[in-house]
Design an enzyme around this catalytic site. Sequence first.
Site, mmCIF file in Angstrom:
data_model
loop_
_atom_site.group_PDB
_atom_site.id
_atom_site.type_symbol
_atom_site.label_atom_id
_atom_site.label_comp_id
_atom_site.label_asym_id
_atom_site.label_seq_id
_atom_site.Cartn_x
_atom_site.Cartn_y
_atom_site.Cartn_z
ATOM 1 N N ASP A 8 0.879 -1.158 0.000
ATOM 2 C CA ASP A 8 0.000 0.000 0.000
ATOM 3 C C ASP A 8 0.930 1.226 0.000
ATOM 4 O OD1 ASP A 8 -2.310 1.663 0.463
ATOM 5 O OD2 ASP A 8 -1.706 1.754 2.568
ATOM 6 N N LEU A 9 0.410 2.381 -0.337
ATOM 7 C CA LEU A 9 1.255 3.585 -0.382
ATOM 8 C C LEU A 9 1.030 4.518 0.810
ATOM 9 C CD1 LEU A 9 3.246 5.422 -2.001
ATOM 10 C CD2 LEU A 9 1.223 6.441 -3.044
ATOM 11 N N ASP A 10 -0.195 5.042 0.906
ATOM 12 C CA ASP A 10 -0.496 6.060 1.922
ATOM 13 C C ASP A 10 -0.421 5.460 3.327
ATOM 14 O OD1 ASP A 10 -1.117 8.187 0.051
ATOM 15 O OD2 ASP A 10 -2.983 7.134 -0.386
ATOM 16 N N THR A 16 1.388 10.369 4.053
ATOM 17 C CA THR A 16 0.228 11.081 3.498
ATOM 18 C C THR A 16 -1.078 10.823 4.241
ATOM 19 O OG1 THR A 16 0.130 9.216 2.002
ATOM 20 C CG2 THR A 16 0.989 11.271 1.088
ATOM 21 N N LYS A 44 -9.083 5.280 6.405
ATOM 22 C CA LYS A 44 -7.823 4.810 5.832
ATOM 23 C C LYS A 44 -8.045 3.702 4.805
ATOM 24 C CE LYS A 44 -4.700 5.757 9.695
ATOM 25 N NZ LYS A 44 -3.923 5.119 10.768
ATOM 26 N N GLY A 45 -7.410 3.846 3.659
ATOM 27 C CA GLY A 45 -7.429 2.790 2.651
ATOM 28 C C GLY A 45 -8.645 2.784 1.751
ATOM 29 N N ARG A 48 -12.092 7.317 -2.639
ATOM 30 C CA ARG A 48 -12.583 8.675 -2.416
ATOM 31 C C ARG A 48 -14.095 8.741 -2.226
ATOM 32 N NH1 ARG A 48 -10.688 12.569 -6.974
ATOM 33 N NH2 ARG A 48 -8.775 11.388 -6.598
ATOM 34 N N SER A 113 -2.388 0.791 -4.336
ATOM 35 C CA SER A 113 -2.956 1.948 -3.640
ATOM 36 C C SER A 113 -4.280 2.331 -4.264
ATOM 37 C CB SER A 113 -2.003 3.137 -3.751
ATOM 38 O OG SER A 113 -2.629 4.310 -3.264
ATOM 39 N N ALA A 114 -5.234 2.689 -3.406
ATOM 40 C CA ALA A 114 -6.542 3.141 -3.882
ATOM 41 C C ALA A 114 -6.477 4.560 -4.438
ATOM 42 C CB ALA A 114 -7.547 3.100 -2.736
ATOM 43 N N SER A 115 -5.346 5.230 -4.218
ATOM 44 C CA SER A 115 -5.281 6.650 -4.569
ATOM 45 C C SER A 115 -4.974 6.892 -6.034
ATOM 46 C CB SER A 115 -4.224 7.346 -3.725
ATOM 47 O OG SER A 115 -4.093 8.699 -4.143
ATOM 48 N N ARG A 116 -5.723 7.801 -6.620
ATOM 49 C CA ARG A 116 -5.473 8.198 -8.002
ATOM 50 C C ARG A 116 -4.214 9.043 -8.108
ATOM 51 N NH1 ARG A 116 -10.726 6.660 -7.936
ATOM 52 N NH2 ARG A 116 -11.861 6.464 -9.880
ATOM 53 N N LYS A 144 -11.166 -1.348 -1.495
ATOM 54 C CA LYS A 144 -10.808 -2.107 -0.302
ATOM 55 C C LYS A 144 -11.948 -1.913 0.708
ATOM 56 C CE LYS A 144 -5.902 -0.939 -0.992
ATOM 57 N NZ LYS A 144 -4.711 -0.206 -0.500
ATOM 58 N N GLU A 168 0.119 -3.188 4.678
ATOM 59 C CA GLU A 168 -0.989 -2.232 4.801
ATOM 60 C C GLU A 168 -1.048 -1.562 6.161
ATOM 61 O OE1 GLU A 168 -3.622 -0.742 3.778
ATOM 62 O OE2 GLU A 168 -3.927 -1.475 1.755
ATOM 63 N N ASP A 169 -1.474 -0.297 6.191
ATOM 64 C CA ASP A 169 -1.685 0.397 7.465
ATOM 65 C C ASP A 169 -3.164 0.511 7.826
ATOM 66 O OD1 ASP A 169 -2.182 2.249 5.331
ATOM 67 O OD2 ASP A 169 -2.206 3.843 6.826
HETATM 68 C C1 BG6 Z 1 -5.947 5.553 0.023
HETATM 69 C C2 BG6 Z 1 -5.972 6.435 1.250
HETATM 70 O O1 BG6 Z 1 -4.646 5.126 -0.205
HETATM 71 O O2 BG6 Z 1 -6.408 6.272 -1.115
HETATM 72 C C3 BG6 Z 1 -7.364 7.035 1.446
HETATM 73 O O3 BG6 Z 1 -5.616 5.672 2.380
HETATM 74 C C4 BG6 Z 1 -7.812 7.739 0.175
HETATM 75 O O4 BG6 Z 1 -7.336 7.944 2.529
HETATM 76 C C5 BG6 Z 1 -7.741 6.773 -1.006
HETATM 77 O O5 BG6 Z 1 -9.156 8.192 0.315
HETATM 78 C C6 BG6 Z 1 -8.143 7.420 -2.332
HETATM 79 O O6 BG6 Z 1 -7.239 8.435 -2.632
HETATM 80 P P1 BG6 Z 1 -7.469 9.566 -3.730
HETATM 81 O O7 BG6 Z 1 -6.151 10.298 -3.740
HETATM 82 O O8 BG6 Z 1 -7.725 8.874 -5.029
HETATM 83 O O9 BG6 Z 1 -8.622 10.392 -3.301
HETATM 84 MG MG MG Z 2 -2.777 3.148 3.547
#
Ligand code: BG6
Ligand code: MG
Length: 215
Positions: A8-10, A16, A44-45, A48, A113-116, A144, A168-169
């Site tokens: 995982d990243l964040d 972050t 967390k995780g 959005r 990572s779920a983050s874009r 997730k 993962e955190d």
């Molecule tokens: C996860 C974070 O890695 O990504 C979440 O832990 C975050 O907090 C999710 O909501 C989505 O990220 P983003 O940057 O696409 O809004």
């Molecule tokens: Mg995380």
Amino acid sequence: AIEALIFDLDGVLADTAHLHHAAWKRLAGELGLPWDDDIGERLKGVDRATSLDLVLGEAAGKYSAEQKQQFADRKNGYYREAIGTFSARDLLPGALAALTAARSAGLKIALASASRSAGELVERMGIAEFFDHVVDASTLARAKPDPEIFRRAAAALGVPPARCLGIEDAQAGVAAIKSAGMAALGIGDARVLRDADAVLPDLTSFELGKFLAPA
Ligand code: BG6
Ligand code: MG
């Protein structure tokens, strides 16, 4: 034996998690919504859109889909502003050493990572070249704790889930790893990450050898 690490990243590699948290808290304040810091662990995780629903809580029904999109965009603007100056300094302690050890041991490495913003962040922090595969969060159907993202990472690496270690955190992330059929290393508080196979406070105490032995 473990043949791949899926990170995982964040909150694991990048510092972050508190910035996502602060951006949601700011939005909640602007909308006059109640905020309890306990919500932080549940956010967390989570992706959005799901995070926004958690933040809106009972108020979710009051808003149109268009308003919700605007709220999610606003939060993302605050978050993007916060990571605007990110560099290698914003890697979490132990992150670079863990990646280096995995590569030296000949393991495959993926990012789940779920983050874009994940692809951009790993570039900015100078760790992009460590990853054999980075899952594109925008192509996922399910967030997730669904195992989709970890399954996709393992498939892209060509390693069976049983030979992957997910790191993962987040509670939702550990649940995703376990339902993908992988071993889970939790980073954080063992009382929070109860379902992980092992938990470390951070990556500075990560010893790869402990995870490589056949189970
Ligand atoms: C996860 C974070 O890695 O990504 C979440 O832990 C975050 O907090 C999710 O909501 C989505 O990220 P983003 O940057 O696409 O809004
Ligand atoms: Mg995380």
